[in-house]
Design an enzyme around this catalytic site. Structure first.
Site, PDB file in Angstrom:
ATOM      1  N   GLU A 320       0.792  -1.232   0.000  1.00 27.53           N
ATOM      2  CA  GLU A 320       0.000   0.000   0.000  1.00 27.53           C
ATOM      3  C   GLU A 320       0.825   1.284   0.000  1.00 27.53           C
ATOM      4  O   GLU A 320       0.654   2.139   0.860  1.00 27.53           O
ATOM      5  CB  GLU A 320      -0.923   0.022   1.223  1.00 27.53           C
ATOM      6  CG  GLU A 320      -1.952  -1.077   1.227  1.00 27.53           C
ATOM      7  CD  GLU A 320      -2.946  -0.912   2.381  1.00 27.53           C
ATOM      8  OE1 GLU A 320      -4.154  -0.818   2.103  1.00 27.53           O
ATOM      9  OE2 GLU A 320      -2.538  -0.905   3.539  1.00 27.53           O
ATOM     10  N   VAL A 321       1.706   1.419  -0.969  1.00 33.90           N
ATOM     11  CA  VAL A 321       2.486   2.649  -1.058  1.00 33.90           C
ATOM     12  C   VAL A 321       1.709   3.677  -1.878  1.00 33.90           C
ATOM     13  O   VAL A 321       1.360   3.436  -3.023  1.00 33.90           O
ATOM     14  CB  VAL A 321       3.868   2.383  -1.696  1.00 33.90           C
ATOM     15  CG1 VAL A 321       4.700   3.653  -1.689  1.00 33.90           C
ATOM     16  CG2 VAL A 321       4.586   1.263  -0.949  1.00 33.90           C
TER      17      VAL A 321
END
Lengths: 526, 526
Positions: A320-321
């Protein structure tokens, strides 16, 4: 002796529906092979001992099994207060081929064992001490009490080994701090369920409770509280030791470059300053991948982490960047140009993660990363393990196919996000997952090394951890240990799980009920 | 003295968003009127006493308030171990108009109180001891600790009374047996939330744990276990006494004619034998309404029940009656003919419930029944209270209109079936219910006497009761006590409820978290 006994027995492959006629409780998770007879022995706590066989490699002084013997006595004889022993005890003779009594369980540790209850004694044989632990657990579950409190064990033969090598439970100690006792209690319950990996998601955005000796500011500034809401080095050692004695690996996760808001408080300059137009907005994004100081910091941190945690694997996160902040920052944009990444920020993420994996490799550890790292096609060593956490059932099957086709090993967590709750018997959903139900060769299927139950902490702390985890995680526990063909029916599993849940209660685990009914001994906690 | 104090104060109607600036915690549920100043007093546990005012009707020896004083001292000074007192204590002076110190709270008991913290002391005035209890709870919530552990209370003025007279919590001890400590702990938490009715759904289909002195077979044959899973007369007295000391009524429910499978085990002949064609099938349905012996049994049972439970109300159930078995039974069909009911079995159910309500009346108790009894248009006395438990929001509004139009009083439970769970912050759903949002006159609205949080036991026992109940039930607690206009915003309520939940934890209530975060003192239980 054992051979004579086998002849006397009426052997039968156990028909699981009739199983509960013989035993009040059966073994959970289901052993790979188990058969038993109606013959039973009365066990008297005052005439019961564990003993090493004369040929066993492990002998008295083997700290791991000595302490397991001490632990299992009160687990078997729950009512009994210790007393002197009488003559002619019922003996559990333990034989171990290789005595790694002071070692740690690892990815290639054998957990297989053979258990025979026969001729008035029990014989437990295992290659390793880890297998002996699993056998002791099974033996303890074979013992039952009648209405008058007397203890019995039936003649039984078990040959057992885990279906999957990696059977994990994730606890999240960042969104809520979990006091040490809650973690230790979870390790106890894990051993009753034959889970063997505690995935410690120790830090994340909300707080950084790990007290680093190299960077003490990370917790003094990033924890919810610098002294009451931290894990000291002594705490961490205690968790690792408690886990080791139960044959459980501790897999530490220090998730980056995202999920690092709390890191920034104690390590200025680590995170990317976000910009609003041409000026810094005052907020921060993921770790700054454009600064070489970020990698220097990470090298020093992971040098500490990999020496504190003995397991040969370490979890690097990588999920989840969010690219928004990177995109806003002129230095990051300049770095993109310099590196020739164009405007493809997945390349920047790849670059970061490749660096992280290489740091890990330099420290002689194997990396585990969330599936995002594969999805962005990063160049990572083929021994890296991918961790599937998202998607619909169809997408998960697709992901399993793709990752194993590329030759990577994989751990399946997505179907077991057990922090999510529904009204009713949702354990069935966790039980009926078929981890190998995807398109692929036999070789590909072998790359699925296991699964993991994830208890994310948004809505969970020490007040509700246990009843939310148990016995729902037990469903996954059986799926990951047992033969799928022997454990495909929720109807057959239900009464066994009901009994097993009562046993968990009896051992002080706050496991919630499956449906209407009762346990002989109800929960007596607060 | 009080007057002087008021002049010094900067009075202001509290703006709730700024409220948390002044107090670390506020009072939950929100008092009807509260104002405070920045001035605060340091409280020293060694210089703090509760005291009756000279003009108070209650004086030392009032068991109810004496024991409340003892209870609230450690609730206020959570860290403190008792020691001798010093001179010049901070005094909480309690004045009560009418001292019913040995009585029980009932439907018409006043719970209003006035509390003033000013001039280095607190003055609590209430009409009744029940109001004094509510005021003590509010005072205890005004006290807070700073980072150094010192205790403070701010100058505060509260005038408070409940919006609804009936603020209940239902526990179901039939689907799972709840050990006594779980019930007592729930009563503690109820008093912190100003709930005042414990609706004890004590028996149902799965088990009959109430140990009747008149019919001991009901529990010896109908309980899950005849000695470990029953409530003895002593247990029941203990629950009633524990509740009384906290100003909580105990409303017993013995639900019939349906939900009585467990009754049949100890009282042969009570239930209707179901028929398959012309022969009994061996199964049983609801209580047999065609036998006069059924009513004789019920008269004797309720004679006992209404003497054991002092409350002037008793709950008769009357929900979910399945007619299939009645229809199959030739005796019941014969009775239908004789009574001229035709084939309308709702008339038979009406007939049964009318008899039950009349039995109750004969014992000088008022009946509460589930809404089914109204829906079937039974002729029941107008003082009977209807209990709404089902339907969509629209149907519930319609039911509220219809029942109150017919002149009956009503309790609303349907929106607060708190055993149902969802992932996430579902407390908001419970908080935003508007109980009087239905079409009706002012007179009709007044007939809504309150609401109830129901914790049905299909999936709940002592292992998960507390975290499933608290703080989700606290949302309903505020809705039922406080002014709706002052408590309409979940955004304003959130930080207050977060603080209140930490206070519950501190008092040993296993209340689950609302979202990411921490409490200064985390849960230290198992």
């Amino acid at each position: 002796l054992a051979r004579r006994c086998y002849k006397q027995w009426l052997w039968f492959m156990v028909l699981f529906m009739s199983f509960s006629v013989i035993y009040v409780d059966a073994v959970w998770p289901m052993p790979q092979m188990i058969s038993s007879s109606m013959a039973r022995y009365t066990l008297n706590p005052r005439e019961f001992i564990f003993q090493y066989s004369s040929g066993s490699s492990a002998q008295p002084g083997c700290s791991l099994l000595d302490s397991a013997f001490e632990r299992y006595f009160p687990l078997i004889f729950t009512d009994y207060r210790h007393d002197e022993w009488f003559r002619f005890p019922f003996t559990v003779v333990v034989h171990v081929e290789r005595a790694e009594c002071e070692g740690y369980p690892d990815a290639d540790s054998s957990e297989s064992y053979k258990l025979s209850v026969c001729s008035g004694q029990a014989a437990l044989r295992a290659e390793t001490v880890w297998g002996a632990l699993r056998g002791l657990e099974s033996f303890s579950q074979l013992v039952y009490q009648d209405d008058f409190g007397e203890y019995f064990v039936n003649e039984t033969k078990i040959e057992d080994f885990p279906r999957f090598q990696f059977r994990g439970i994730l606890l999240d100690t960042s969104r809520h701090y979990l006091p040490l006792h809650a973690i230790l209690k979870t390790l106890d319950a894990m051993s009753y369920n034959k889970f063997n990996v505690f995935h410690w998601h120790i830090v994340d955005d909300p707080s950084f409770p790990y007290q680093s000796s190299t960077f003490p500011d990370l917790s003094s500034k990033g924890a919810f509280h610098p002294s009451t809401h931290v894990y000291t080095q002594i705490d961490v050692k205690r968790v690792i030791a408690h886990a080791r004695l139960r044959g459980i690996r501790v897999l530490a996760e220090f998730d980056s470059p995202g999920h690092t808001q709390s890191w920034g408080k104690g390590q200025p300059g680590l995170l990317t300053p976000c910009y609003k137009g041409t000026v810094p907005s005052g907020t921060f994004g993921p770790v700054n991948p454009a600064n070489s100081s970020s990698y220097q910091f990470m090298t020093r941190l992971f040098k500490e982490v990999t020496s504190v945690f003995p397991d040969s694997y370490v979890h690097l996160g990588g999920d989840e960047v969010d690219f928004t902040c990177w995109k806003s920052n002129p230095d990051v944009r300049g770095f993109m140009l310099k590196m020739g990444f164009g405007t493809d920020y997945t390349k920047l993420e790849s670059y970061y993660m490749e660096n992280m994996v290489n740091i890990t490799k330099g420290l002689n550890k194997t990396a585990i990363v969330w599936q995002d790292v594969f999805d962005y096609h990063e160049k990572i060593p083929v021994d890296t393990v991918l961790h599937i956490w998202k998607g619909s059932p169809g997408q998960i099957q697709q992901e399993l196919s793709s990752i194993t086709l590329a030759g990577y090993r994989v751990i399946l967590a997505a179907p077991w996000y057990i922090n999510h709750i529904d009204y009713g018997q949702d354990w069935e959903k966790y039980y009926t997952i078929q981890p190998l139900n995807f398109t692929g060769t036999e070789q590909q299927k072998k790359l699925v090394i296991g699964g993991e139950v994830c208890m994310w902490g948004e809505y969970v702390d020490a007040t509700n951890l246990s009843p939310r985890l148990w016995p729902r995680a037990s469903a996954a526990g059986e799926r990951l240990w047992s033969d799928e063909r022997m454990t495909s029916s929720v109807i057959d599993a239900f009464p066994r799980l009901v009994d097993f849940r009562c046993r968990l209660l009896r051992r002080g685990i706050q496991a919630e009920p499956l449906f209407v009914g009762h346990c002989r001994h109800e929960y007596q906690g607060i």
